[in-house]
Scaffold this active site. Sequence first.
Site, PDB file in Angstrom:
ATOM      1  N   LYS A   1     -11.506  -4.155  -6.446  1.00 17.01           N
ATOM      2  CA  LYS A   1     -12.305  -2.945  -6.713  1.00 17.01           C
ATOM      3  C   LYS A   1     -11.484  -1.846  -7.390  1.00 17.01           C
ATOM      4  O   LYS A   1     -12.042  -0.941  -7.997  1.00 17.01           O
ATOM      5  CB  LYS A   1     -12.940  -2.436  -5.426  1.00 17.01           C
TER       6      LYS A   1
ATOM      7  N   LYS B   1       0.822  -1.211   0.000  1.00 16.83           N
ATOM      8  CA  LYS B   1       0.000   0.000   0.000  1.00 16.83           C
ATOM      9  C   LYS B   1       0.857   1.262   0.000  1.00 16.83           C
ATOM     10  O   LYS B   1       0.444   2.279  -0.549  1.00 16.83           O
ATOM     11  CB  LYS B   1      -0.984  -0.004   1.179  1.00 16.83           C
TER      12      LYS B   1
ATOM     13  N   LYS C   1      -5.791 -10.700  -8.995  1.00 12.15           N
ATOM     14  CA  LYS C   1      -7.100 -10.978  -8.393  1.00 12.15           C
ATOM     15  C   LYS C   1      -8.131  -9.890  -8.719  1.00 12.15           C
ATOM     16  O   LYS C   1      -7.768  -8.730  -8.926  1.00 12.15           O
ATOM     17  CB  LYS C   1      -6.970 -11.206  -6.881  1.00 12.15           C
TER      18      LYS C   1
HETATM   19  P1  ATP Z   1      -8.457  -4.397  -2.650  1.00 13.17           P
HETATM   20  O1  ATP Z   1      -9.047  -3.936  -3.941  1.00 13.17           O
HETATM   21  O2  ATP Z   1      -7.991  -3.286  -1.758  1.00 13.17           O
HETATM   22  O3  ATP Z   1      -7.487  -5.543  -2.777  1.00 13.17           O
HETATM   23  P2  ATP Z   1     -10.672  -6.094  -2.223  1.00 13.17           P
HETATM   24  O4  ATP Z   1     -12.057  -5.584  -2.350  1.00 13.17           O
HETATM   25  O5  ATP Z   1     -10.148  -6.818  -3.396  1.00 13.17           O
HETATM   26  O6  ATP Z   1      -9.665  -4.976  -1.822  1.00 13.17           O
HETATM   27  P3  ATP Z   1     -10.452  -6.818   0.535  1.00 13.17           P
HETATM   28  O7  ATP Z   1     -11.240  -5.681   1.096  1.00 13.17           O
HETATM   29  O8  ATP Z   1      -8.963  -6.839   0.727  1.00 13.17           O
HETATM   30  O9  ATP Z   1     -10.710  -7.036  -1.016  1.00 13.17           O
HETATM   31  O10 ATP Z   1     -11.017  -8.190   1.052  1.00 13.17           O
HETATM   32  C1  ATP Z   1     -12.250  -8.458   1.668  1.00 13.17           C
HETATM   33  C2  ATP Z   1     -12.464  -9.962   1.705  1.00 13.17           C
HETATM   34  O11 ATP Z   1     -12.778 -10.439   0.385  1.00 13.17           O
HETATM   35  C3  ATP Z   1     -11.257 -10.754   2.167  1.00 13.17           C
HETATM   36  O12 ATP Z   1     -11.686 -11.829   2.981  1.00 13.17           O
HETATM   37  C4  ATP Z   1     -10.634 -11.253   0.886  1.00 13.17           C
HETATM   38  O13 ATP Z   1      -9.912 -12.449   1.056  1.00 13.17           O
HETATM   39  C5  ATP Z   1     -11.861 -11.457  -0.009  1.00 13.17           C
HETATM   40  N1  ATP Z   1     -11.520 -11.229  -1.411  1.00 13.17           N
HETATM   41  C6  ATP Z   1     -11.151 -10.054  -1.963  1.00 13.17           C
HETATM   42  N2  ATP Z   1     -10.919 -10.178  -3.276  1.00 13.17           N
HETATM   43  C7  ATP Z   1     -11.116 -11.492  -3.572  1.00 13.17           C
HETATM   44  C8  ATP Z   1     -11.029 -12.259  -4.768  1.00 13.17           C
HETATM   45  N3  ATP Z   1     -10.707 -11.704  -5.919  1.00 13.17           N
HETATM   46  N4  ATP Z   1     -11.315 -13.571  -4.708  1.00 13.17           N
HETATM   47  C9  ATP Z   1     -11.666 -14.146  -3.545  1.00 13.17           C
HETATM   48  N5  ATP Z   1     -11.765 -13.482  -2.377  1.00 13.17           N
HETATM   49  C10 ATP Z   1     -11.507 -12.179  -2.371  1.00 13.17           C
END
Ligand code: ATP
Length: 338
Positions: free
Chosen positions: A203, A118, A200
Site C-alpha cells: 500500500k 520500520k 512486493k
Molecule cells: P505494508 O505496505 O506495510 O507492507 P501490506 O498491506 O503490504 O503492508 P500487511 O498489512 O503487512 O501488508 O499484510 C497483511 C497480509 O497480507 C499478510 O498476511 C501478508 O502476508 C499479506 N500480503 C501483503 N502484501 C502481500 C503481497 N504483495 N502478496 C501476497 N500477500 C501479501
Amino acid sequence: MDNNTAAKKVMVSGIQPSGDLHLGNYLGAVKNWAGLAQEFDCYYFMADLHSLTVRQDPKELRRRSVAQLAQYVACGLDPEENTLFIQSNVHEHAELGWIINCYTMFGELSRMTQFKDKSAKNADNINGGLFTYPALMAADILLYQADFVPVGQDQKQHCELTRDVAMRFNNIYGDTFKVPEPYIPKVGARIMSLGNPTSKMSKSDPQGCVFLMDKPEDIARKFKRAVTDSDTERCVRYDIENKPGVANLMSIYSSVTGKSFEEIEREFDGKGYGAFKPAVGDAVIETLRPIREEAERMLADKAYLQQLYTQGAQKAAYVARKTLRKVYKKVGLVEKPF
Ligand code: ATP
Ligand code: LTN
C-alpha cells in the site's frame, strides 16, 4: 455458527488498517481465509491498535477500519461463520498486551526484522509501540488459544516469538496458553508491485498497487503501464529470474482465472505483451468487480456494519475474557470485583 465449534482448531489473524486492502492482501491472505471456516474456528480482526505505531490520520484510520470489515465480508468471510471484529473494541487485547510485554525480553524484541525495517522508514518516530509491537501481536493470538496463525512469510518471526513467550509463561505458571503455529500457504501467491516487480505489492506504493476498491478504469490503466522487460520477442513465458514482471503478471492471471502457467503461455503464444497486459487487467477487473460492489453496498449501510462489528467484538470478548481471567489469576492480580 454450528455446534461443532468447540471441537474445531482455532485460527487467528489480522491486518492493519493502515492502508486500504490491495490485490496482494486479497490473493495472499483474505481469499484463502474465506475457505477455512468449514474446518476451523476463525477470528479475523482489523489491527487498529497496531496501526498506531505509525502516525495515522484519525479520521482515515476510523474509516479504513470499518471499510476493511466491509471488504473482508465482500471477499467471502461470512460474519456468521467467522468472528470479525475491530481489535480496539476488545480491550482484552491491550490488557494482555501489557502483561505479555513483561514476559518478552528486550533482546528478543531487538532482533525483530520488522522493527529494524520500520525504524529505518520512520526514523523521526521510533516509538515504544513500534518496539513492543510483537508483544501485542502475541496477545492477539494467545487470547483465543489459537492453534494456527495464517500469515505471510514476513510475520513468521513474530509467530516464533509468540511461541517462545507462550512456552516461557507456561513454564512459570503451568499450562495457560496454547502454543500456536504459523500457517503459511505453501504456494502462497506473493504478488509483486506492477511498477517494480522485484518488490512486493504494498500500500505504500500506490502506483504499483491495485486496491480492491479501485475503479475498473484505474485498474486497466495500472495493468497497461505494468513493467515487463525489454525482451525483443515480447514472449509470455514464466521465468522469474529474467522476466520478473511477466512472471508476476502470470501469477496474478493464474490466481484469478485458475489457469496453469502452461495454459497461459499457450494462450498468449505469439501475441506479445500488448495483448497479455490488458487481458490480465480485465481478469482482475472482473474478479474485483463483485467484491467492490458488495463492499460499496455495505458501506452505504453504516448501521449494518456497526451491528456486524458489535456482534464480532461481543463474540471475541467472550473468549478473550476467559483467557485474561486465567492470566490475571496466575500472575497475582486481584480479580475484578464488578
Ligand atoms: P505494508 O505496505 O506495510 O507492507 P501490506 O498491506 O503490504 O503492508 P500487511 O498489512 O503487512 O501488508 O499484510 C497483511 C497480509 O497480507 C499478510 O498476511 C501478508 O502476508 C499479506 N500480503 C501483503 N502484501 C502481500 C503481497 N504483495 N502478496 C501476497 N500477500 C501479501
Ligand atoms: N503484524 C501483522 C498484523 C497482525 C497480526 C496479528 C497477524 C497484528 N496482530 C495477530 C496475525 C495475528 C501484519 O503486519 N501483517
